[in-house]
Design an enzyme around this catalytic site. Structure first.
Site, PDB file in Angstrom:
ATOM      1  N   ASP A  59       0.875  -1.174   0.000  1.00 22.38           N
ATOM      2  CA  ASP A  59       0.000   0.000   0.000  1.00 22.38           C
ATOM      3  C   ASP A  59       0.906   1.216   0.000  1.00 22.38           C
ATOM      4  O   ASP A  59       1.632   1.456   0.973  1.00 22.38           O
ATOM      5  CB  ASP A  59      -0.895  -0.017   1.251  1.00 22.38           C
ATOM      6  CG  ASP A  59      -1.858   1.175   1.285  1.00 22.38           C
ATOM      7  OD1 ASP A  59      -1.576   2.202   0.635  1.00 22.38           O
ATOM      8  OD2 ASP A  59      -2.884   1.062   1.971  1.00 22.38           O
ATOM      9  N   ASN A  86       2.698   2.861 -10.691  1.00 23.01           N
ATOM     10  CA  ASN A  86       1.418   2.871 -11.409  1.00 23.01           C
ATOM     11  C   ASN A  86       0.225   3.160 -10.497  1.00 23.01           C
ATOM     12  O   ASN A  86      -0.761   3.740 -10.947  1.00 23.01           O
ATOM     13  CB  ASN A  86       1.229   1.510 -12.096  1.00 23.01           C
ATOM     14  CG  ASN A  86      -0.188   1.304 -12.578  1.00 23.01           C
ATOM     15  OD1 ASN A  86      -0.606   1.859 -13.589  1.00 23.01           O
ATOM     16  ND2 ASN A  86      -0.975   0.523 -11.840  1.00 23.01           N
ATOM     17  N   TYR A 164      -7.285  15.487  -9.095  1.00 25.90           N
ATOM     18  CA  TYR A 164      -6.461  14.532  -9.837  1.00 25.90           C
ATOM     19  C   TYR A 164      -5.370  15.252 -10.636  1.00 25.90           C
ATOM     20  O   TYR A 164      -4.190  14.888 -10.573  1.00 25.90           O
ATOM     21  CB  TYR A 164      -7.375  13.735 -10.774  1.00 25.90           C
ATOM     22  CG  TYR A 164      -6.681  12.689 -11.609  1.00 25.90           C
ATOM     23  CD1 TYR A 164      -5.978  11.650 -11.008  1.00 25.90           C
ATOM     24  CD2 TYR A 164      -6.759  12.727 -13.006  1.00 25.90           C
ATOM     25  CE1 TYR A 164      -5.365  10.681 -11.780  1.00 25.90           C
ATOM     26  CE2 TYR A 164      -6.153  11.757 -13.780  1.00 25.90           C
ATOM     27  CZ  TYR A 164      -5.458  10.740 -13.165  1.00 25.90           C
ATOM     28  OH  TYR A 164      -4.839   9.779 -13.928  1.00 25.90           O
ATOM     29  N   LYS A 168      -1.287  14.932 -10.202  1.00 30.68           N
ATOM     30  CA  LYS A 168      -0.407  14.410 -11.255  1.00 30.68           C
ATOM     31  C   LYS A 168       0.582  15.482 -11.724  1.00 30.68           C
ATOM     32  O   LYS A 168       1.706  15.158 -12.128  1.00 30.68           O
ATOM     33  CB  LYS A 168      -1.224  13.863 -12.421  1.00 30.68           C
ATOM     34  CG  LYS A 168      -2.004  12.582 -12.084  1.00 30.68           C
ATOM     35  CD  LYS A 168      -1.105  11.358 -11.866  1.00 30.68           C
ATOM     36  CE  LYS A 168      -1.906  10.064 -11.741  1.00 30.68           C
ATOM     37  NZ  LYS A 168      -1.086   8.857 -11.629  1.00 30.68           N
ATOM     38  N   THR A 199     -10.909   1.183 -17.646  1.00 30.16           N
ATOM     39  CA  THR A 199     -10.608   0.439 -16.407  1.00 30.16           C
ATOM     40  C   THR A 199     -11.656   0.852 -15.375  1.00 30.16           C
ATOM     41  O   THR A 199     -12.510   1.701 -15.653  1.00 30.16           O
ATOM     42  CB  THR A 199      -9.205   0.809 -15.856  1.00 30.16           C
ATOM     43  OG1 THR A 199      -9.224   2.208 -15.510  1.00 30.16           O
ATOM     44  CG2 THR A 199      -8.095   0.544 -16.853  1.00 30.16           C
TER      45      THR A 199
HETATM   46  P1  NAP Z   1      -7.517   1.133 -11.716  1.00 30.61           P
HETATM   47  O1  NAP Z   1      -8.015   0.051 -12.603  1.00 30.61           O
HETATM   48  O2  NAP Z   1      -8.443   1.794 -10.758  1.00 30.61           O
HETATM   49  O3  NAP Z   1      -6.236   0.571 -10.941  1.00 30.61           O
HETATM   50  C1  NAP Z   1      -5.614   1.353  -9.971  1.00 30.61           C
HETATM   51  C2  NAP Z   1      -4.674   0.465  -9.195  1.00 30.61           C
HETATM   52  O4  NAP Z   1      -4.037   1.262  -8.177  1.00 30.61           O
HETATM   53  C3  NAP Z   1      -5.417  -0.663  -8.457  1.00 30.61           C
HETATM   54  O5  NAP Z   1      -4.608  -1.800  -8.454  1.00 30.61           O
HETATM   55  C4  NAP Z   1      -5.554  -0.100  -7.050  1.00 30.61           C
HETATM   56  O6  NAP Z   1      -5.688  -1.089  -6.058  1.00 30.61           O
HETATM   57  C5  NAP Z   1      -4.209   0.577  -6.949  1.00 30.61           C
HETATM   58  N1  NAP Z   1      -4.117   1.485  -5.814  1.00 30.61           N
HETATM   59  C6  NAP Z   1      -4.897   2.529  -5.488  1.00 30.61           C
HETATM   60  N2  NAP Z   1      -4.493   3.060  -4.315  1.00 30.61           N
HETATM   61  C7  NAP Z   1      -3.422   2.337  -3.911  1.00 30.61           C
HETATM   62  C8  NAP Z   1      -2.570   2.369  -2.791  1.00 30.61           C
HETATM   63  N3  NAP Z   1      -2.751   3.255  -1.802  1.00 30.61           N
HETATM   64  N4  NAP Z   1      -1.543   1.480  -2.725  1.00 30.61           N
HETATM   65  C9  NAP Z   1      -1.356   0.574  -3.702  1.00 30.61           C
HETATM   66  N5  NAP Z   1      -2.161   0.443  -4.765  1.00 30.61           N
HETATM   67  C10 NAP Z   1      -3.178   1.326  -4.861  1.00 30.61           C
HETATM   68  O7  NAP Z   1      -6.895   2.341 -12.573  1.00 30.61           O
HETATM   69  P2  NAP Z   1      -6.008   2.375 -13.905  1.00 30.61           P
HETATM   70  O8  NAP Z   1      -6.803   3.044 -14.956  1.00 30.61           O
HETATM   71  O9  NAP Z   1      -5.405   1.050 -14.162  1.00 30.61           O
HETATM   72  O10 NAP Z   1      -4.899   3.430 -13.441  1.00 30.61           O
HETATM   73  C11 NAP Z   1      -3.533   3.078 -13.280  1.00 30.61           C
HETATM   74  C12 NAP Z   1      -2.717   4.350 -13.391  1.00 30.61           C
HETATM   75  O11 NAP Z   1      -2.929   4.949 -14.685  1.00 30.61           O
HETATM   76  C13 NAP Z   1      -3.090   5.440 -12.379  1.00 30.61           C
HETATM   77  O12 NAP Z   1      -1.919   6.039 -11.876  1.00 30.61           O
HETATM   78  C14 NAP Z   1      -3.891   6.438 -13.200  1.00 30.61           C
HETATM   79  O13 NAP Z   1      -3.784   7.750 -12.696  1.00 30.61           O
HETATM   80  C15 NAP Z   1      -3.204   6.313 -14.540  1.00 30.61           C
HETATM   81  N6  NAP Z   1      -4.003   6.770 -15.681  1.00 30.61           N
HETATM   82  C16 NAP Z   1      -5.160   6.129 -16.009  1.00 30.61           C
HETATM   83  C17 NAP Z   1      -5.897   6.574 -17.097  1.00 30.61           C
HETATM   84  C18 NAP Z   1      -7.170   5.911 -17.526  1.00 30.61           C
HETATM   85  O14 NAP Z   1      -7.855   6.461 -18.416  1.00 30.61           O
HETATM   86  N7  NAP Z   1      -7.531   4.760 -16.983  1.00 30.61           N
HETATM   87  C19 NAP Z   1      -5.441   7.674 -17.848  1.00 30.61           C
HETATM   88  C20 NAP Z   1      -4.259   8.300 -17.491  1.00 30.61           C
HETATM   89  C21 NAP Z   1      -3.545   7.828 -16.405  1.00 30.61           C
HETATM   90  P3  NAP Z   1      -7.159  -1.592  -5.541  1.00 30.61           P
HETATM   91  O15 NAP Z   1      -7.630  -2.617  -6.527  1.00 30.61           O
HETATM   92  O16 NAP Z   1      -6.857  -2.165  -4.208  1.00 30.61           O
HETATM   93  O17 NAP Z   1      -8.042  -0.376  -5.505  1.00 30.61           O
END
Ligand code: NAP
Length: 245
Positions: A59, A86, A164, A168, A199
């Site tokens: 975490d 990530n 957010y 970032k 996601t």
């Molecule tokens: P996601 O499916 O919600 O996955 C987020 C991951 O981060 C999950 O595994 C979550 O764990 C974990 N997490 C959250 N808080 C945490 C903590 N305190 N310690 C450890 N793990 C933690 O989101 P995603 O879309 O894959 O996003 C991944 C990254 O991409 C993020 O940094 C996000 O800002 C970035 N991003 C995403 C998008 C998009 O459109 N999806 C666009 C630009 C950037 P849990 O399952 O336990 O919640």
């Protein structure tokens, strides 16, 4: 076999990145704040024949968890080649500068900025043992001060994510500072936007997670002549990938 640690890799872009790096013969330490969710993710990977992976409870907001993760990895390896920061949260709603609460800001900064600093500091000496260490901080184009302040940028009017975006943008500055500190070394440190991706984070709106994962992998694998201290979004700039901070 080269080794990678990915935070927040039990689902979404982190899991897909793990999968693609496993397919490229990396050994993956799959960070998951919930051990059971991490185990379930690993089971799915193993069913696909991807076996060089193990879950690490991590975490990023919890110093004790980060310390325990380091102790756990110390039992298994004395070096890491890639760190992918990530794990991230979107800050929840309401989104705007005036409506969002200070609790939302604190939670988002704790995960998206302080979490990255915590994990990076905890693992930097293991990365220093790699001949070509790489750090990818997963960011977003809506964290670009230059783009978000430009009225002609397509996302100017709809990307009103004060919590957010601010977190970032702070992560981006941390990336710049980290790359500067490591400038005389073999490290490559970059911020990478995976693009708008389907996601849980986006309530399943956006592009394919496979594409997002491949964008992260690309910058995790840049060679010794590749960039450092840069910000990339292939979605925003398909030509060179580089975007302004
Ligand atoms: P996601 O499916 O919600 O996955 C987020 C991951 O981060 C999950 O595994 C979550 O764990 C974990 N997490 C959250 N808080 C945490 C903590 N305190 N310690 C450890 N793990 C933690 O989101 P995603 O879309 O894959 O996003 C991944 C990254 O991409 C993020 O940094 C996000 O800002 C970035 N991003 C995403 C998008 C998009 O459109 N999806 C666009 C630009 C950037 P849990 O399952 O336990 O919640």
């Amino acid at each position: 076999m080269k080794k990678v640690l990915i935070t927040g890799a039990n689902k979404g872009i982190g899991l897909e990145t793990a999968k693609q790096l496993l397919q490229k013969e990396f050994y993956v330490y799959l960070g998951s704040r919930d051990l059971n969710k991490g185990k379930e993710a690993i089971e799915k990977l193993k069913q696909e024949g991807l076996i060089n992976v193990e879950v690490i409870q991590l975490d990023v907001t919890d110093e004790n968890s980060v310390r325990a993760a380091r102790e756990e990895i110390d039992k298994k390896t004395d070096s890491l080649d890639i760190l992918i920061n990530n794990a991230g949260i979107n800050g929840g709603s309401p989104y705007t500068a005036l409506e969002s609460s200070s609790d939302q800001f604190m939670a988002a900064f704790n995960t998206n900025v302080f979490g990255v600093a915590r994990v990076t500091k905890a693992f930097i000496d293991l990365l220093q043992k790699s001949p070509e260490p790489r750090i990818v901080n997963v960011s977003t184009s809506v964290g670009s001060l230059s783009l978000q302040s430009n009225p002609s940028w397509p996302a100017y009017d709809f990307a009103k994510y004060a919590v957010y975006g601010a977190s970032k943008a702070a992560l981006n500055m941390y990336t710049i500072q980290l790359a500067y500190e490591l400038r005389e070394t073999n490290f490559k440190v970059n911020a990478v936007c995976p693009g708008y991706t389907s996601t849980d984070f986006t309530f399943q709106n956006g592009g394919d997670v496979e594409v997002a994962g491949s964008r992260i992998v690309k910058y995790a694998l840049i060679d010794k002549d590749g960039p450092t201290g840069k910000f990339f979004s292939e979605e925003t700039n398909p030509e060179t990938g580089e975007i302004p901070w």
